[in-house]
Write a protein that holds these residues in place. Structure first.
Motif, PDB file in Angstrom:
ATOM      1  N   ASP A  87       0.699  -1.739   0.291  1.00 37.07           N
ATOM      2  CA  ASP A  87       0.132   0.337   0.057  1.00 37.07           C
ATOM      3  C   ASP A  87       1.049   1.247   0.154  1.00 37.07           C
ATOM      4  N   LYS A  88       2.345   0.881  -0.228  1.00 37.63           N
ATOM      5  CA  LYS A  88       3.048   2.602   0.669  1.00 37.63           C
ATOM      6  C   LYS A  88       3.181   2.859  -1.033  1.00 37.63           C
ATOM      7  N   ASP A  89       2.807   2.470  -1.696  1.00 36.40           N
ATOM      8  CA  ASP A  89       2.712   2.325  -3.438  1.00 36.40           C
ATOM      9  C   ASP A  89       1.388   2.795  -4.530  1.00 36.40           C
ATOM     10  N   ARG A  90       0.866   2.394  -3.580  1.00 40.59           N
ATOM     11  CA  ARG A  90      -1.030   2.189  -4.065  1.00 40.59           C
ATOM     12  C   ARG A  90      -1.475   4.224  -3.917  1.00 40.59           C
ATOM     13  N   LYS A  91      -1.453   3.798  -5.652  1.00 42.62           N
ATOM     14  CA  LYS A  91      -1.870   4.838  -6.695  1.00 42.62           C
ATOM     15  C   LYS A  91      -2.725   4.602  -7.272  1.00 42.62           C
ATOM     16  N   THR A  92      -4.003   4.880  -8.167  1.00 40.61           N
ATOM     17  CA  THR A  92      -4.465   5.086  -9.034  1.00 40.61           C
ATOM     18  C   THR A  92      -4.789   5.604  -9.833  1.00 40.61           C
ATOM     19  N   TYR A  93      -4.978   5.442 -11.333  1.00 46.40           N
ATOM     20  CA  TYR A  93      -4.740   6.200 -12.105  1.00 46.40           C
ATOM     21  C   TYR A  93      -6.597   5.575 -12.780  1.00 46.40           C
ATOM     22  N   MET A  94      -7.293   7.010 -13.446  1.00 49.08           N
ATOM     23  CA  MET A  94      -8.305   6.648 -14.320  1.00 49.08           C
ATOM     24  C   MET A  94      -7.747   7.237 -15.585  1.00 49.08           C
ATOM     25  N   LEU A  95      -8.140   7.039 -16.718  1.00 48.79           N
ATOM     26  CA  LEU A  95      -8.213   7.250 -18.143  1.00 48.79           C
ATOM     27  C   LEU A  95      -9.169   8.135 -18.053  1.00 48.79           C
ATOM     28  N   ALA A  96      -9.154   9.552 -18.315  1.00 47.46           N
ATOM     29  CA  ALA A  96      -9.951  10.435 -18.415  1.00 47.46           C
ATOM     30  C   ALA A  96      -8.978  11.486 -19.689  1.00 47.46           C
ATOM     31  N   ARG A  97      -9.911  12.258 -20.855  1.00 44.67           N
ATOM     32  CA  ARG A  97      -9.353  13.211 -21.526  1.00 44.67           C
ATOM     33  C   ARG A  97      -8.533  12.121 -22.202  1.00 44.67           C
ATOM     34  N   ARG A 333     -16.378   4.434 -18.379  1.00 46.14           N
ATOM     35  CA  ARG A 333     -17.322   3.389 -19.691  1.00 46.14           C
ATOM     36  C   ARG A 333     -17.183   5.411 -21.212  1.00 46.14           C
ATOM     37  N   GLY A 334     -17.158   6.506 -20.773  1.00 45.97           N
ATOM     38  CA  GLY A 334     -16.698   7.331 -22.077  1.00 45.97           C
ATOM     39  C   GLY A 334     -15.420   7.216 -23.045  1.00 45.97           C
ATOM     40  N   GLN A 335     -14.715   6.612 -22.455  1.00 43.01           N
ATOM     41  CA  GLN A 335     -13.419   6.679 -22.817  1.00 43.01           C
ATOM     42  C   GLN A 335     -12.920   6.038 -24.738  1.00 43.01           C
ATOM     43  N   GLY A 336     -13.877   5.090 -24.454  1.00 41.02           N
ATOM     44  CA  GLY A 336     -14.369   3.906 -25.887  1.00 41.02           C
ATOM     45  C   GLY A 336     -13.492   2.975 -26.325  1.00 41.02           C
ATOM     46  N   LYS A 337     -12.804   2.959 -24.346  1.00 33.13           N
ATOM     47  CA  LYS A 337     -12.186   1.799 -25.332  1.00 33.13           C
ATOM     48  C   LYS A 337     -13.239   0.112 -24.447  1.00 33.13           C
ATOM     49  N   ARG A 338     -12.360  -0.817 -24.118  1.00 35.52           N
ATOM     50  CA  ARG A 338     -12.949  -2.527 -23.938  1.00 35.52           C
ATOM     51  C   ARG A 338     -12.584  -2.556 -22.664  1.00 35.52           C
ATOM     52  N   MET A 339     -11.415  -2.115 -22.816  1.00 34.98           N
ATOM     53  CA  MET A 339     -10.715  -2.444 -21.350  1.00 34.98           C
ATOM     54  C   MET A 339     -10.910  -1.753 -20.285  1.00 34.98           C
ATOM     55  N   LEU A 340     -11.325  -2.799 -19.035  1.00 34.35           N
ATOM     56  CA  LEU A 340     -11.863  -1.586 -17.907  1.00 34.35           C
ATOM     57  C   LEU A 340     -11.065  -1.325 -16.815  1.00 34.35           C
ATOM     58  N   ALA A 341     -10.208  -1.948 -16.159  1.00 35.68           N
ATOM     59  CA  ALA A 341      -9.497  -1.861 -15.977  1.00 35.68           C
ATOM     60  C   ALA A 341      -7.443  -2.225 -16.564  1.00 35.68           C
ATOM     61  N   ALA A 342      -6.683  -2.328 -15.518  1.00 32.38           N
ATOM     62  CA  ALA A 342      -5.324  -2.686 -15.780  1.00 32.38           C
ATOM     63  C   ALA A 342      -4.548  -2.679 -13.901  1.00 32.38           C
TER      64      ALA A 342
END
Ligand SMILES: Cc1cc2nc3c(=O)[nH]c(=O)nc-3n(C[C@H](O)[C@H](O)[C@H](O)COP(=O)(O)OP(=O)(O)OC[C@H]3O[C@@H](n4cnc5c(N)ncnc54)[C@H](O)[C@@H]3O)c2cc1C
Length: 476
Positions: A87-97, A333-342
């Protein structure tokens, strides 16, 4: 001697079998038979190795907050094998714009609890930031009826929060949509917090204050897993069961309730039992219960499921160095990809890869993209590699790839799920010697499934009038 059939050898069925095995060893006059359709046990818990990396095909860990899975591992003598997420390296990103934006600090699941990181985050529009400020003054409200997560989150933080946070987070956990999933079944705490405090932000802060021990104390990792992967749990359970009691490659085709008890038919053989525990996805349980109770089968069929595909890709040191730090990213969803997460496995559980390897686990499918399971592995890989190139610029050939398809594996608790559970329970009670376990009812996580299996075993022993272990030792 009472005979119990357990149908389904996933983590729910194996937990059921283990609970019965413990009673048997304590002298309770009970024997059990596990029926598993596939050649291997464990259901969606599958761990593989490739190029020194440990690959999870299904779940990679479980929420530490829910105790049942970790407690079971300790009971199985595997306490030393439990590990926490890094968890010390826990960071999550969101694909936006079209770029990855880090989720601001202070978000507790989807509730903002720190002002400055949110104000400074480029993720949300000014309108949403103002909505978050106003949320502080939300009056207490107890909804009369169940509602969707989208409706509750939208009411508090506006529609952008639903699209950018609630939806991708729920896709990650349930493979479902915020506009379909029930608040009362999926986020019951949120409904209670709204009723008591009004503002979810104020409620979350109050929870956090009361959870912090005086003087601090070590915080627990968000996720717990096992050193050798989730399959270690399956192996730990199997080591406790008698091999004669477990039938693999044995698909149950029908069950029926007759005067002498339950008849279980698998292949060309039928066998009679005093009780049956269906440790199956609700849809598979419905398939078997049509003869015994059409009504119950119909209710079970009402619990929807979505499919999931996981793709693991291994890369070399050069790719590893090019990747952002953190646990991975979510794709709204609005980002036009089929991948949900990685997930960047080398960061989330560092010892699962050598230092010079990157392991990326991608998720596709879910309620919005059932079609993906029908695609060939090559086509799935083509999509994943193209999207990884677009999102994080990976052009290199992977060192290895694995594609896993899980058809109808993720239960979707829609609005009204809790009422459906009540109807299921009253119909079940009309069928003596029947219990249900699995992810279709009170939680889809591994700990919930362990808990459901243990409870189903206890329930059946009670209905069969079996003495508990204490009364046995008092007699002997
Ligand atoms: C890709 C994926 C990722 C996940 N990630 C996480 C995570 O990180 N953390 C977490 O806590 N949870 C996670 N989950 C959820 C969790 O893993 C599952 O809900 C749980 O493992 C389900 O266990 P189960 O035993 O109830 O069902 P299953 O694992 O589906 O097992 C049911 C078994 O019944 C057998 N069966 C079906 N019909 C018959 C029949 N007629 N006769 C005999 N056998 C039959 C099947 O072959 C199967 O083995 C994930 C799920 C998936 C699919």
């Amino acid at each position: 001697m009472k005979r119990i059939a357990i149908i389904g050898g996933g983590i729910s069925g194996l937990s059921t079998a283990y609970a019965l095995e413990k009673k048997r060893r304590q002298g309770v006059q009970v024997e059990y038979t596990v029926y598993e359709a596939r050649a291997r046990l464990g259901g969606v818990l599958v761990t593989e190795q490739a190029d020194g990396c440990l690959i999870e095909a299904g779940p990679d860990s479980f929420l530490t907050e829910k105790p049942w899975a970790a407690d079971l591992c300790r009971e199985l003598g595997m306490g030393e094998q439990l590990i926490g997420s890094n968890d010390k390296d826990r960071k999550t990103y969101m694909l936006a714009r079209s770029r990855l934006i880090e989720l601001p600090d202070g978000l507790m699941f989807m509730v903002p609890t720190k002002i400055m990181p949110i104000v400074l985050s480029p993720l949300f529009s000014m309108k949403t930031k103002l909505h978050m400020v106003r949320e502080w003054f939300h009056p207490p409200h107890r909804a009369n009826d169940d509602e969707t997560v989208a409706s509750l989150i939208g009411r508090h933080y506006g529609p952008e929060m639903v699209d950018l946070l609630a939806d991708p987070l729920l896709s990650g956990v349930y493979g479902g949509e915020a506009s379909q999933l029930s608040v009362r079944a999926v986020l019951p705490r949120f409904a209670d917090m709204e009723a008591e405090h009004g503002s979810l932000t104020r409620a979350m802060l109050a929870v956090r204050r009361s959870a912090v021990p005086v003087g601090g104390g070590p915080s627990r990792p968000l996720f717990t897993s096992l050193k050798q992967g989730m399959q270690q749990m399956v192996e730990g359970l199997l080591a406790q069961l008698s091999t004669d009691s477990v039938n693999t490659g044995t698909m149950v085709q029908a069950i029926s309730l007759e005067a002498g008890g339950w008849i279980v038919s698998a292949g060309l053989k039928s066998d009679q039992f005093d009780a049956v525990i269906l440790a199956l996805p609700a849809q598979a349980a419905a398939d078997l219960l049509g003869l015994a109770s059409r009504e119950l089968a119909l209710e079970l069929r009402g619990v929807n499921y979505s499919s999931s595909v996981t793709v693991a890709l291994g890369y070399d040191q050069k790719v590893r160095q090019s990747l952002p730090p953190g646990f991975g990213f979510l794709v709204p969803r609005g980002q036009g990809k089929r991948m949900l997460a990685a997930t960047f496995v080398h960061n989330k559980f560092p010892h699962r890869t050598p230092h010079d390897r990157a392991l990326i686990r991608c998720f596709l499918g879910g309620a919005r993209d059932e079609q993906v399971v029908a695609l060939s592995e090559d086509e799935i890989l083509r999509i994943v590699r193209l999207e990884l190139k677009e999102i994080i610029g990976i052009r290199a050939e992977p060192l290895f790839v694995r594609v896993f398809k899980w058809r109808g594996a993720m239960a979707q608790y829609g609005v009204g799920h809790l009422e459906r559970l009540q109807r299921i329970e009253s119909l079940r009670q009309k069928l003596p010697g029947l219990a249900l376990a699995g992810n279709g009812y009170n939680g889809i996580g591994v700990p919930d499934c362990v808990h459901s299996g243990t409870r189903a075993a206890e329930e059946i022993l009670k209905t069969l009038g079996m003495p508990d272990s204490q009364s046995i030792s008092a007699r002997s």
